[in-house]
Design a protein around this motif. Structure first.
Motif, PDB file in Angstrom:
ATOM      1  N   ALA A   1       7.935   2.724  -5.736  1.00  0.00           N
ATOM      2  CA  ALA A   1       8.216   1.967  -4.510  1.00  0.00           C
ATOM      3  C   ALA A   1       8.311   2.832  -3.258  1.00  0.00           C
ATOM      4  N   SER A   2       8.708   4.096  -3.416  1.00  0.00           N
ATOM      5  CA  SER A   2       8.908   4.946  -2.242  1.00  0.00           C
ATOM      6  C   SER A   2       8.721   6.402  -2.628  1.00  0.00           C
TER       7      SER A   2
ATOM      8  N   THR B   1       6.626   8.253   6.556  1.00  0.00           N
ATOM      9  CA  THR B   1       6.894   7.804   5.183  1.00  0.00           C
ATOM     10  C   THR B   1       7.894   8.652   4.415  1.00  0.00           C
TER      11      THR B   1
ATOM     12  N   VAL C   1       9.908   4.724   6.483  1.00  0.00           N
ATOM     13  CA  VAL C   1       9.571   3.432   5.879  1.00  0.00           C
ATOM     14  C   VAL C   1       8.550   3.678   4.761  1.00  0.00           C
TER      15      VAL C   1
ATOM     16  N   PRO D   1       3.927   0.751   1.677  1.00  0.00           N
ATOM     17  CA  PRO D   1       3.561  -0.670   1.577  1.00  0.00           C
ATOM     18  C   PRO D   1       4.374  -1.579   2.491  1.00  0.00           C
ATOM     19  N   GLN D   2       5.472  -1.059   3.063  1.00  0.00           N
ATOM     20  CA  GLN D   2       6.321  -1.885   3.919  1.00  0.00           C
ATOM     21  C   GLN D   2       6.043  -1.706   5.413  1.00  0.00           C
TER      22      GLN D   2
ATOM     23  N   ALA E   1       4.648  -5.011   7.322  1.00  0.00           N
ATOM     24  CA  ALA E   1       5.684  -6.051   7.445  1.00  0.00           C
ATOM     25  C   ALA E   1       6.728  -5.657   8.485  1.00  0.00           C
ATOM     26  N   ASN E   2       7.089  -4.368   8.522  1.00  0.00           N
ATOM     27  CA  ASN E   2       8.085  -3.909   9.498  1.00  0.00           C
ATOM     28  C   ASN E   2       7.553  -3.957  10.926  1.00  0.00           C
TER      29      ASN E   2
ATOM     30  N   ASN F   1      10.021  -3.865  14.159  1.00  0.00           N
ATOM     31  CA  ASN F   1      10.923  -2.745  13.867  1.00  0.00           C
ATOM     32  C   ASN F   1      10.430  -1.401  14.385  1.00  0.00           C
TER      33      ASN F   1
ATOM     34  N   TRP G   1      -3.069   0.764   4.814  1.00  0.00           N
ATOM     35  CA  TRP G   1      -2.089   0.037   5.634  1.00  0.00           C
ATOM     36  C   TRP G   1      -2.397   0.080   7.121  1.00  0.00           C
TER      37      TRP G   1
ATOM     38  N   THR H   1      -3.683  -5.358  -2.452  1.00  0.00           N
ATOM     39  CA  THR H   1      -4.167  -5.835  -1.155  1.00  0.00           C
ATOM     40  C   THR H   1      -5.571  -6.388  -1.365  1.00  0.00           C
TER      41      THR H   1
END
Length: 410
Positions: free
Chosen positions: A77-78, A161, A191, A194-195, A198-199, A204, A214, A292
């Motif tokens: 995830a990160s 990231t 961040v 993958p986020q 959306a941010n 944000n 992305w 995606t």
């Protein structure tokens, strides 16, 4: 999410490619027995990004089997999660940020542990995205952003990231090259890749630096524009690496070499032509990997760029995974560059022994062994010279002087 997402549709998609790949390789490297992999199942972490492709395809196409191993790609995830799982042994290896490996080795931004870079996975192919709102105010590139920030005073927020990673360093270098001090003139947040989109969608951040797909996704979704590519910041820059711990290499040297060989073969397969690149895009777009649409991936891997404002161009320095072997050598000077930037921006309080650290981390001898088995040429020197966006050349020869020589630094 499955660790072994080799489903029926992918079998039909890739069956021909796998058969062709299997028929073209050398006999098993460990046939004599003495260099048989000590550990046969290898868990390799990856983040949902286009440049995880050579790790994923090594597994999907069965290149791993030829070297007596089974690669199990595990979606993370990160980058902080990748770091922690590498350090505690939950992951054997990872598709990982170059600067993250050096940060962990020196105990910057997390636990300290001796780390090993086995090879460079790819070059180029990241980007700097600015919000549509900024673009409408004239910030369509670095110069426009600097002008807007000087005129419209407020807090500008940019995302990267991971604090010691490549995207943080590209973002800082790009901003500084345009006269913006990234740590004084702006707010920087972390961040996960993958986020990012959306941010930005909810406001944000004003901009971000991240890997594909992305940046292109932000254009497709109508929320961002590409202000610069990272290959404009540093032409032919190193990007992700195949990383592990020093302990893993010492304990499982044959396994480490086998992984490098399998991933090298996958990179060579990807770069072999248009059909393979399209098959790769279709594969990694799936939910188990990047999750995606294929159209977010398949243009920029061919060098077909657009900025989201009507400008289109073909970039010969797009993301490459092999490029006749030019991509993959773990140059000592590449690793040292990240240390110079860590020092520049205050992540390191004093100058390390740049060369000694790079020699500890970058596994040049192991890479040469793997390359020799595959008849891939290696460079004559562990150092290469590059000229970056600000006109300053980096050759690794005097890293302390280089790090101290920037007008904008901490």
């Amino acid at each position: 999410m499955s660790d072994d997402p080799l489903n029926t549709s992918r079998r039909s998609l890739l069956g021909a490619g796998a058969a062709a790949a299997a028929s073209s390789v050398l006999p098993r490297a460990w046939a004599a027995g003495s260099d048989k992999p000590e550990k046969e199942e290898v868990r390799i972490g990856f983040i949902p990004l286009t440049d995880c492709a050579s790790v994923v395809m090594a597994s999907v196409l069965g290149f791993d089997k030829k070297y007596g191993i089974k690669i199990v790609p595990t979606k993370e995830a990160s980058w902080a999660g990748v770091r922690d799982k590498l350090v505690n042994g939950e992951l054997d290896c990872a598709h990982v940020l170059y600067g993250l490996m050096y940060g962990v080795h020196l105990g910057v931004g997390g636990p300290k542990k001796d780390m090993a870079v086995l090879m460079t996975l790819n070059r180029n192919g990241q980007a700097l995205t600015l919000s549509k709102k900024l673009a409408e105010q004239g910030a369509v590139d670095g110069a426009g952003l600097a002008k807007l920030m000087a005129k419209e005073k407020r807090e500008y927020t940019f995302a990267q990231t991971f604090p010691t990673g490549t995207h943080a360093m590209w973002l800082y270098y790009w901003l500084a090259a345009h006269g913006v001090h990234p740590l004084k003139d702006a707010k920087v947040i972390t961040v996960p890749p993958p986020q990012m989109v959306a941010n930005m969608r909810v406001g944000n951040m004003d901009g971000f630096c991240v890997g594909e797909p992305w940046n292109h996704r932000a254009i497709i979704d109508g929320i961002g524009i590409t202000a610069s590519t990272t290959q404009e910041v540093w032409p032919e820059h190193p990007e992700k690496v195949l990383g592990t711990t020093s302990e893993f290499v010492k304990k499982y040297p044959n396994t480490a070499r086998a992984v490098v060989m399998a991933v090298l073969e996958a990179g060579r397969w990807i770069d072999a032509g248009l059909i393979n690149k399209n098959k790769m895009a279709e594969t990694i777009a799936e939910k188990a990997y990047v999750n995606t649409s294929v159209d977010a991936i398949n243009q920029r891997i061919l060098g077909r760029y657009q900025n989201g404002l009507g400008k289109t161009w073909d970039d010969p320095r797009h993301m490459k995974f092999f490029d006749d072997g030019a991509v993959n050598y773990p140059y000592l000077s590449d690793g040292m560059w990240f240390l110079t930037q860590h020092k520049r921006w205050g992540l390191l309080k004093s100058h390390p022994d740049y060369l000694a650290v790079a020699q500890q981390v970058n596994q040049t001898e192991l890479y040469k062994q793997a390359a020799a088995q595959l008849k891939i040429s290696v460079p004559k020197s562990d150092f290469r010279t590059s000229k970056l966006i600000d006109g300053v050349s980096w050759d690794g020869k005097d890293p302390a002087k280089y790090a101290d020589g920037f007008a904008l630094k901490v």
